[in-house]
Design an enzyme around this catalytic site. Structure first.
Site, PDB file in Angstrom:
ATOM      1  N   SER A   4     128.963  63.358  21.474  1.00  0.00           N
ATOM      2  CA  SER A   4     130.218  63.918  21.000  1.00  0.00           C
ATOM      3  C   SER A   4     131.325  62.861  21.048  1.00  0.00           C
ATOM      4  CB  SER A   4     130.561  65.165  21.827  1.00  0.00           C
ATOM      5  OG  SER A   4     131.602  65.901  21.248  1.00  0.00           O
ATOM      6  N   ASP A  57     126.398  71.962  13.215  1.00  0.00           N
ATOM      7  CA  ASP A  57     127.394  71.492  14.172  1.00  0.00           C
ATOM      8  C   ASP A  57     128.793  71.748  13.617  1.00  0.00           C
ATOM      9  OD1 ASP A  57     128.986  70.154  15.993  1.00  0.00           O
ATOM     10  OD2 ASP A  57     127.653  68.425  16.152  1.00  0.00           O
ATOM     11  N   HIS A  95     125.049  71.365  19.161  1.00  0.00           N
ATOM     12  CA  HIS A  95     125.926  70.269  19.579  1.00  0.00           C
ATOM     13  C   HIS A  95     125.805  70.038  21.085  1.00  0.00           C
ATOM     14  CE1 HIS A  95     129.584  67.727  19.112  1.00  0.00           C
ATOM     15  NE2 HIS A  95     129.825  68.123  20.350  1.00  0.00           N
TER      16      HIS A  95
END
Length: 370
Positions: A182, A316, A345
């Site tokens: 991320s 996502d 995610h």
């Protein structure tokens, strides 16, 4: 509490409450391990101390740029001493987490990587500054004047925090295999840009939030929360934090009771989110992400393209599929992949082992050449 902590809690808490884990964690070492390392399965399965991610892990707390930092380590815990040994490690695999940067969520992922390569390479993770509950003998901040002046809890401060960690804890000539998740991917790109002398052999970008965060479906929801409404969540988080630790653990276990196979490393990591300081630091960092992560840094991507592996999610809401198509169009020669396995995610919840097995396949050739 749920929307207050940025990307990971938005996915973590609801997922813990409503979804079944797709696979039993750590039933055995991945079948890819013996193949990659050309070892007999017994050598991997029966290596000393291979009892599980909690048993093998070393957890340390240090101050870095004046803020408390949690380190999760598999393998040698002191690389400065390890390089003087007869068989020094040839590579450090370093995980840069998402937000909040709770390294405990990555135990299964890290342990699987460590075991897959028969413990040949240390696997470490470094939390974001102030994203962990310090032990009773530590304060959240060592020097308030330093953390405030350098904005350590902001996005830029977190990037400099990782570079400072490497300077202090990792010998300069160490080969690095960086793994970002991320916002950790954005941080890695900035690290490579700001310190081009880092010996990065490969950088794996998992579900990368490296552009247009506020414009993503989840960003449109979270931007007003993180930038204008985050203070409203401090009180309920504070009240929950006053509960006895055993009661908080019981609440988390109760929330997890319907899950098919609970990875026990998730429980303390989830409990650690019930802390107003960690929440405030995570939300503050998240508010800056919404404002600062706008344009993809194509110059840095192009400069290091041969070292980068991007892995985008098919569902996502932080980096939608269109972002995958856009970067593929701009860099058709790059190693840019789209998930075909339905992994979320927040893969650390229920796909840590699966994600580690795929990562091992991608990086095997780079490790073999060392």
């Amino acid at each position: 509490m749920i929307p207050a902590l940025g990307r990971l809690p938005v996915n973590v808490i609801p997922s813990l409450l409503t979804n079944f884990l797709r696979s039993q964690a750590l039933k055995r070492i991945s079948s890819v391990g013996p193949e990659l390392c050309r070892a007999d399965p017994v050598d991997v399965m029966c290596s000393p101390g291979s009892g599980g991610p909690a048993e093998d892990a070393s957890v340390e707390y240090v101050y870095c740029r004046g803020a408390i930092t949690e380190l999760l380590k598999y393998g040698p815990t002191d690389l400065h001493a390890a390089i003087k040994s007869p068989n020094p490690p040839k590579m450090l695999i370093l995980v840069i987490p998402g937000n909040p940067g709770v390294v405990g969520f990555y135990k299964t992922y890290m342990w699987t990587l460590y075991q897959t390569f028969i413990r040949r390479y240390p696997v470490w993770a470094v939390s974001h500054a102030g994203h962990c509950m310090p032990p009773e003998t530590y304060d959240m901040i060592e020097d308030a004047s330093v953390t405030e002046k350098e904005d350590v809890f902001g996005l830029n401060g977190q990037i400099e925090h990782k570079l400072a960690f490497l300077r202090k804890h990792v010998p300069r000539d160490t080969n690095l295999l960086l793994i970002g998740h991320s916002i950790g991917c954005y941080i890695i790109l900035e690290m490579m840009k700001r310190d081009p002398e880092l010996k990065v052999v490969k950088a794996v970008m998992l579900f990368p939030t490296i552009e247009r965060m506020a414009c993503s479906p989840q960003g449109k929801v979270m931007t007003p929360v993180l930038c204008r409404l985050r203070y409203a969540f401090y009180l309920p988080i504070f009240l929950l934090s006053l509960l006895p630790e055993r009661l908080k653990v019981s609440i988390v276990r109760l929330a997890l009771r319907n899950l098919y196979a609970v990875n026990t490393s998730i429980i303390p990591a989830t409990v650690s989110l019930i802390n107003v300081d960690c929440a405030a630091n995570g939300m503050y960092m998240g508010s800056q992400e919404m404002r600062l992560v706008v344009e993809r840094d194509n110059a840095t991507v192009r400069q290091h393209l041969s070292k980068l592996i991007f892995y985008y999610g098919a569902t996502d809401h932080w980096c939608p599929v269109q972002y995958y198509h856009d970067i593929r169009k701009d860099f058709p020669e790059g190693d840019i992949r789209l998930c075909e396995r339905g992994i979320r995610h927040a893969f650390v919840l229920d796909a840590g082992e699966e994600m580690a097995n795929m990562t091992a396949e991608w990086i095997f050739d780079d490790l073999r050449t060392l």
